[in-house]
Every structure is written in C-alpha cells, then in structure tokens.
Design a protein around this motif. Structure first.
Motif, short mmCIF file in Angstrom:
data_model
loop_
_atom_site.label_atom_id
_atom_site.label_comp_id
_atom_site.label_asym_id
_atom_site.label_seq_id
_atom_site.Cartn_x
_atom_site.Cartn_y
_atom_site.Cartn_z
N ASN A 1 0.90 -1.06 -0.11
CA ASN A 1 0.04 0.09 -0.06
C ASN A 1 0.90 1.12 0.03
O ASN A 1 1.54 1.61 1.02
CB ASN A 1 -0.84 0.13 1.28
CG ASN A 1 -1.79 1.28 1.26
OD1 ASN A 1 -1.84 2.13 0.53
ND2 ASN A 1 -2.78 1.03 2.29
N ALA B 1 0.19 4.16 0.13
CA ALA B 1 -0.09 5.40 1.00
C ALA B 1 0.41 5.22 2.51
O ALA B 1 0.60 6.33 3.03
CB ALA B 1 -1.52 5.21 1.04
N ASN B 2 0.81 4.16 2.80
CA ASN B 2 1.40 3.86 4.30
C ASN B 2 2.47 3.07 4.23
O ASN B 2 3.32 2.89 5.33
CB ASN B 2 0.29 3.55 5.11
CG ASN B 2 -0.33 2.18 4.89
OD1 ASN B 2 0.54 1.16 4.11
ND2 ASN B 2 -1.53 1.92 5.35
N PRO C 1 -8.16 1.10 -3.21
CA PRO C 1 -6.88 1.86 -3.47
C PRO C 1 -6.13 1.26 -4.61
O PRO C 1 -6.41 0.37 -5.03
CB PRO C 1 -6.16 1.51 -2.09
CG PRO C 1 -6.89 0.22 -1.72
CD PRO C 1 -8.22 0.13 -2.18
#
Length: 166
Positions: free
Chosen positions: A119, A121-122, A159
C-alpha cells in the motif's frame, strides 16, 4: 364495527405480542465454528502453502471472516527475504471474504506465484499468493480480506496498490 372485524381487531395485538416474544426467546448464537483447510497449489513448496481456517457459512463480520492467526499475519507482514520484481500497480477491491489466506487475484500474472502487495499510501505490505485473473493488465484485482486488513486498507476502499513477484 361488525362482529368479524371486531374479532380480527382483537386478535392482531395478541399475534403481535406472540411474534415479539418469539424473537426474544432465541438462545444466543454459539461462537463461530471454523474448519481447518489447507490451501495449496500444484508445485507449491511448504513455504507457499497456507493453512487457514474456513469461516463458517453464517459469518457476518470481518472479524468472523478473517480466520488467519496472529502468527500467519506476522509472517505475511515480514520483510521480503529475496529480491522482488515489480509487476505493476492495480486497483484493489475486496475479493471473496470466505476464501481463507493471503492472496490476490490479478491480471498482472499468468500463473500462480508467491508475491507481495504494498500500500503506497502507508508503506505496509503483505506476502500473498498471486493468482491469475482474466482481463486486461489495466483491470483491477481482488484481494483477500486478511491481506487488505494487513496493509491498512478499508474493506470498502478501492486503493491503488503495488504488486510484486518473488
């Protein structure tokens, strides 16, 4: 009011009360029952075999459907031991929540293989089994419930994730 209508009007409250008392007399549901299942693929090594419990058919919550153990989640979240090849990015959605284990069905592979999803995003990642999914490479992918939870994605989000082989 006529006699038949009066009788019906008097019976309705009695039937309503009887129906309500039936709802409250049910015994609490027993804890979720799971069955052990081994999910392997032809030619898989012991490290690629995933043993997970199959959720019971009446499971309703994400916690009931995610039957992976803490040990399995820790292993899936561990850093990669070998070099991995980036296959590309894909839009991820929740796959079949009753299918146990860590996997992703994606058009980015043509044969089953070990891999990892990240991911961006993180930065969280999960070791997964890459499973071919028919469609164009630009098509989306289906991800297992435990894998989505491990990478910190809401089960209702879509996502874009990175997919790696190796």
């Amino acid at each position: 009011m006529s006699a038949p209508l009066t009788r019906i009007a008097l019976c309705l409250p009695v039937l309503a009360i009887a129906a309500c008392s039936n709802l409250t007399s049910k015994t609490p549901e027993s804890p979720p029952r799971t069955e052990a299942a081994t999910v392997t693929t032809e030619g898989a090594t012991a490290s690629t075999a995933t043993t997970a419990a199959v959720p019971r058919p009446t499971a309703r919550t994400a916690a009931e459907l995610n039957t992976t153990t803490q040990q399995q989640r820790t292993a899936a979240a561990s850093a990669p031991a070998t070099q991995q090849q980036k296959l590309g990015n894909t839009v991820a959605s929740l796959g079949d929540p009753t299918q146990p284990g860590f996997w992703v069905k994606t058009p980015l592979v043509s044969a089953e293989a070990d891999g990892r999803i990240v991911n961006p995003a993180n930065g969280k990642s999960a070791k997964v089994r890459l499973i071919p999914l028919a469609g164009p490479a630009s098509g989306g992918s289906q991800v297992s419930l435990p894998a989505l939870q491990l990478i910190g994605v809401s089960l209702t989000d879509l996502p874009t994730i990175e997919v790696y082989r190796g």
